[in-house]
Design an enzyme around this catalytic site. Structure first.
Site, PDB file in Angstrom:
ATOM      1  N   GLU A   1       0.777  -1.118   0.065  1.00 42.08           N
ATOM      2  CA  GLU A   1      -0.170  -0.030   0.118  1.00 42.08           C
ATOM      3  C   GLU A   1       1.009   1.425  -0.124  1.00 42.08           C
ATOM      4  O   GLU A   1       0.821   1.959   0.846  1.00 42.08           O
ATOM      5  CB  GLU A   1      -0.941  -0.023   1.240  1.00 42.08           C
ATOM      6  CG  GLU A   1      -1.555  -1.102   1.360  1.00 42.08           C
ATOM      7  CD  GLU A   1      -2.651  -1.103   2.436  1.00 42.08           C
ATOM      8  OE1 GLU A   1      -3.729  -1.955   2.522  1.00 42.08           O
ATOM      9  OE2 GLU A   1      -2.391  -0.347   3.752  1.00 42.08           O
ATOM     10  N   PRO A   2       1.658   1.636  -0.779  1.00 44.41           N
ATOM     11  CA  PRO A   2       2.464   2.744  -1.136  1.00 44.41           C
ATOM     12  C   PRO A   2       1.836   3.936  -1.216  1.00 44.41           C
ATOM     13  O   PRO A   2       0.960   4.050  -2.121  1.00 44.41           O
ATOM     14  CB  PRO A   2       3.726   2.417  -2.090  1.00 44.41           C
ATOM     15  CG  PRO A   2       2.723   1.274  -3.104  1.00 44.41           C
ATOM     16  CD  PRO A   2       1.781   0.724  -2.213  1.00 44.41           C
ATOM     17  N   GLY A   3       2.327   5.070  -0.627  1.00 49.40           N
ATOM     18  CA  GLY A   3       1.581   6.266  -0.849  1.00 49.40           C
ATOM     19  C   GLY A   3       2.660   7.393  -1.279  1.00 49.40           C
ATOM     20  O   GLY A   3       3.176   7.319  -2.375  1.00 49.40           O
TER      21      GLY A   3
ATOM     22  N   TYR B   1       4.652  17.932  11.888  1.00 51.41           N
ATOM     23  CA  TYR B   1       5.395  17.074  12.128  1.00 51.41           C
ATOM     24  C   TYR B   1       6.803  17.427  12.478  1.00 51.41           C
ATOM     25  O   TYR B   1       7.758  16.557  12.623  1.00 51.41           O
ATOM     26  CB  TYR B   1       5.504  15.785  11.305  1.00 51.41           C
ATOM     27  CG  TYR B   1       4.348  15.362  10.778  1.00 51.41           C
ATOM     28  CD1 TYR B   1       3.338  14.843  11.407  1.00 51.41           C
ATOM     29  CD2 TYR B   1       3.859  15.569   9.415  1.00 51.41           C
ATOM     30  CE1 TYR B   1       2.221  14.372  10.924  1.00 51.41           C
ATOM     31  CE2 TYR B   1       2.619  15.106   8.908  1.00 51.41           C
ATOM     32  CZ  TYR B   1       1.701  14.702   9.646  1.00 51.41           C
ATOM     33  OH  TYR B   1       0.397  14.200   9.252  1.00 51.41           O
TER      34      TYR B   1
ATOM     35  N   CYS C   1      -0.980  33.704  10.116  1.00 57.49           N
ATOM     36  CA  CYS C   1      -0.885  34.426  11.303  1.00 57.49           C
ATOM     37  C   CYS C   1      -0.669  33.670  12.588  1.00 57.49           C
ATOM     38  O   CYS C   1      -1.358  33.556  13.588  1.00 57.49           O
ATOM     39  CB  CYS C   1      -2.109  35.394  11.627  1.00 57.49           C
ATOM     40  SG  CYS C   1      -2.170  36.361  10.149  1.00 57.49           S
ATOM     41  N   GLU C   2       0.561  32.970  12.342  1.00 56.73           N
ATOM     42  CA  GLU C   2       0.930  32.135  13.640  1.00 56.73           C
ATOM     43  C   GLU C   2       2.215  31.719  13.488  1.00 56.73           C
ATOM     44  O   GLU C   2       2.804  31.555  12.265  1.00 56.73           O
ATOM     45  CB  GLU C   2      -0.071  30.964  13.906  1.00 56.73           C
ATOM     46  CG  GLU C   2      -0.046  29.863  13.060  1.00 56.73           C
ATOM     47  CD  GLU C   2      -0.951  28.619  13.734  1.00 56.73           C
ATOM     48  OE1 GLU C   2      -0.352  28.092  14.263  1.00 56.73           O
ATOM     49  OE2 GLU C   2      -2.058  28.584  13.156  1.00 56.73           O
TER      50      GLU C   2
HETATM   51  N1  LLP Z   1      -1.751   1.945   4.254  1.00 52.83           N
HETATM   52  C1  LLP Z   1      -2.200   2.351   5.668  1.00 52.83           C
HETATM   53  C2  LLP Z   1      -3.291   1.632   6.274  1.00 52.83           C
HETATM   54  C3  LLP Z   1      -1.654   3.870   5.924  1.00 52.83           C
HETATM   55  O1  LLP Z   1      -2.394   4.179   7.017  1.00 52.83           O
HETATM   56  C4  LLP Z   1      -0.899   4.478   5.384  1.00 52.83           C
HETATM   57  C5  LLP Z   1      -0.587   5.946   5.575  1.00 52.83           C
HETATM   58  C6  LLP Z   1      -0.471   4.006   3.905  1.00 52.83           C
HETATM   59  C7  LLP Z   1      -0.904   2.574   3.496  1.00 52.83           C
HETATM   60  C8  LLP Z   1       0.522   4.720   3.203  1.00 52.83           C
HETATM   61  O2  LLP Z   1       1.629   4.972   3.758  1.00 52.83           O
HETATM   62  P1  LLP Z   1       2.966   5.585   2.928  1.00 52.83           P
HETATM   63  O3  LLP Z   1       3.574   4.615   1.935  1.00 52.83           O
HETATM   64  O4  LLP Z   1       2.610   6.823   2.470  1.00 52.83           O
HETATM   65  O5  LLP Z   1       3.835   5.941   4.027  1.00 52.83           O
HETATM   66  N2  LLP Z   1       0.412  12.763   6.941  1.00 52.83           N
HETATM   67  C9  LLP Z   1       1.639  12.092   7.183  1.00 52.83           C
HETATM   68  C10 LLP Z   1       1.581  10.516   6.630  1.00 52.83           C
HETATM   69  C11 LLP Z   1       0.389   9.879   7.398  1.00 52.83           C
HETATM   70  C12 LLP Z   1       0.252   8.515   6.646  1.00 52.83           C
HETATM   71  C13 LLP Z   1      -0.806   7.999   7.149  1.00 52.83           C
HETATM   72  N3  LLP Z   1      -1.151   6.424   6.893  1.00 52.83           N
HETATM   73  C14 LLP Z   1       2.755  12.787   6.686  1.00 52.83           C
HETATM   74  O6  LLP Z   1       2.719  13.600   5.890  1.00 52.83           O
HETATM   75  O7  LLP Z   1       3.855  12.314   6.715  1.00 52.83           O
END
Ligand code: LLP
Length: 421
Positions: A277-279, A320, A348-349
């Site tokens: 599940e890469p994002g 973060y 404004c912060e």
């Molecule tokens: N699968 C699940 C169940 C997840 O909760 C996530 C991300 C992914 C896959 C994708 O993860 P990735 O490959 O993108 O690391 N907003 C934060 C990141 C939050 C990630 C949430 N879950 C940031 O900007 O670093």
């Protein structure tokens, strides 16, 4: 090969185009600029890494939900990982095959689960109440739902606590001591649920692949236990979470191939289909946020570069303390003094910063400044705070054409929320 490069003459290029030329021609507000070929390259590195395995690459839509990007990933062969009913609707609009989609989350709503059941996506079971809701949704839809158990493996991903999800005290998934309850519950609902696999997700920005192997070892043990009870389960979903080189330090970070190779033998030994599940690792490095310098000032011991972009467009540094690399788009005049600056927006912060203590040449007003690696969790987390409307997005296509892939939000869009009230 990476899409954004600084040439010897000090200009930033993307896919052979001078970014300054793009800054000069598109609208005068912060905007996101993507490389479409880089998205393809990132996807291909996963696809090649997965050769020899039966797999689904489920792109985590939360990282970036631009419809054009989703359509592109879908055409390349990607599936999708969704965490809300709206993300599911969006994935369907982008033409994703529901049998390559996974619906995830610790608080999935019944109405969204009904849509998931109707469309036939995989659904992860996260808790006792979640299982009840999935059963109810299956009955309403008149369908058997293919489910995976999201197991909380209690592995420390060694990342910022806000993006760690697979440790003992996190709100996600089920604990191993409750596994039997879930297996019994699935057995009790043969007309509503079909257990097809097990899922875990450890966290995000992970830069050590051993962590994935540790989790996969645990998960394969759970799969053995589950199979021992007569369940025919085929899928191991090891989630997403691979980190990227935000620091541009030249450090060698694990690649998709390193990640897949650490789990390959285990997956093959149990004849499993692998879901990942890469994002971030698919989309983060394909994009920069382009800003213009409004002015430079000094207060106390601090020098500030004030830009038009802010925490509203890109909140990761504020939220973060994340580092994202910052560069000027064009060389500064030869006499520009190099100083240590905080790069801040107009919001404004004092949480409104894009970078702290960055050594940069003192820029002229109007100079272009990029925040790198802005493809993941930047636009998708943008807000309209201070009524800074969400920025437009552009990408550079294979033939070098710069095309708009999302309109910038306008003041009129905001006023529409109040019409007729
Ligand atoms: N699968 C699940 C169940 C997840 O909760 C996530 C991300 C992914 C896959 C994708 O993860 P990735 O490959 O993108 O690391 N907003 C934060 C990141 C939050 C990630 C949430 N879950 C940031 O900007 O670093």
């Amino acid at each position: 090969k990476h899409c954004f490069t600084k040439s010897e003459d000090g200009y930033l290029y993307c896919e052979g185009l001078k970014v300054q030329d793009i800054v000069d021609t598109v609208e005068k507000r912060p905007f996101y600029l993507y490389s479409k070929p880089q998205i393809t390259r990132n996807f291909e590195s996963y696809r090649e890494a997965l050769e020899g395995l039966t797999s689904i690459i489920g792109y985590a839509v939360k990282a970036n939900n631009n419809l054009k990007i989703l359509e592109h990933l879908r055409k390349l062969g990607c599936g999708a990982v969704l965490v809300s009913g709206n993300e599911l609707k969006l994935a369907l609009s982008a033409g994703f095959d529901p049998t390559r989609c996974i619906f995830n989350g610790n608080g999935k709503l019944l109405e969204d689960l009904v849509l998931a059941a109707q469309t036939g996506v995989f659904v992860n079971v996260d808790s006792e109440f979640d299982l009840d809701n999935i059963v109810a949704a299956a009955r309403i839809a008149g369908k058997i739902v293919k489910v995976l158990l999201r197991i909380n493996p209690d592995v420390d991903p060694q990342v910022h606590p806000y993006v760690a999800t697979g440790n003992k005290n996190s709100k996600f998934g089920i604990r191993n001591e409750k596994l039997q309850w879930f297996l019994d519950a699935v057995k009790a609902h043969p007309n509503e649920l079909k257990l097809v696999g097990a899922h875990c997700h450890l966290g995000s920005t992970i830069t050590k692949v051993d962590i994935f192997r540790d989790a996969a070892v645990l998960m394969v043990n759970y799969i053995d236990q589950i199979r021992d009870q007569g369940f025919e389960i085929d899928y191991l979903n090891i989630g997403g979470g691979l980190g990227i080189d935000y620091y541009h330090s030249g450090a060698i970070l694990p690649t998709p191939r390193d990640l897949i190779d650490t789990v390959r033998k285990l997956v093959l030994s149990r004849d499993l289909n692998l879901i990942i599940e890469p994002g971030r690792s698919l989309i983060a490095n394909t994009c920069c946020l382009l800003n213009r310098v409004t002015g430079v000032k000094t207060n106390g011991t601090k020098n500030f570069i004030v830009i038009d972009g802010s925490m509203a467009e890109l909140i990761r540094p504020s939220l973060y303390g994340a580092y994202q690399h910052i560069e000027m788009v064009s060389p500064a005049p030869a006499d520009a003094e190099i100083l240590t600056f905080d790069v801040v927006g107009p919001v404004c912060e004092s949480a409104d910063f894009l970078g702290k203590d960055r050594e940069l040449p003192t820029p002229e007003r109007g100079a272009g400044l990029v925040v790198h690696d802005a493809g993941a969790y930047c636009m998708s987390m943008a807000s309209t705070y201070n009524l800074k409307m969400r920025p437009p997005e552009y990408w550079i296509e294979e033939d070098g054409v710069v095309a708009k892939i999302r309109h910038g939000e306008t003041f009129e869009d905001h006023m529409r929320y109040f019409t007729g009230l």
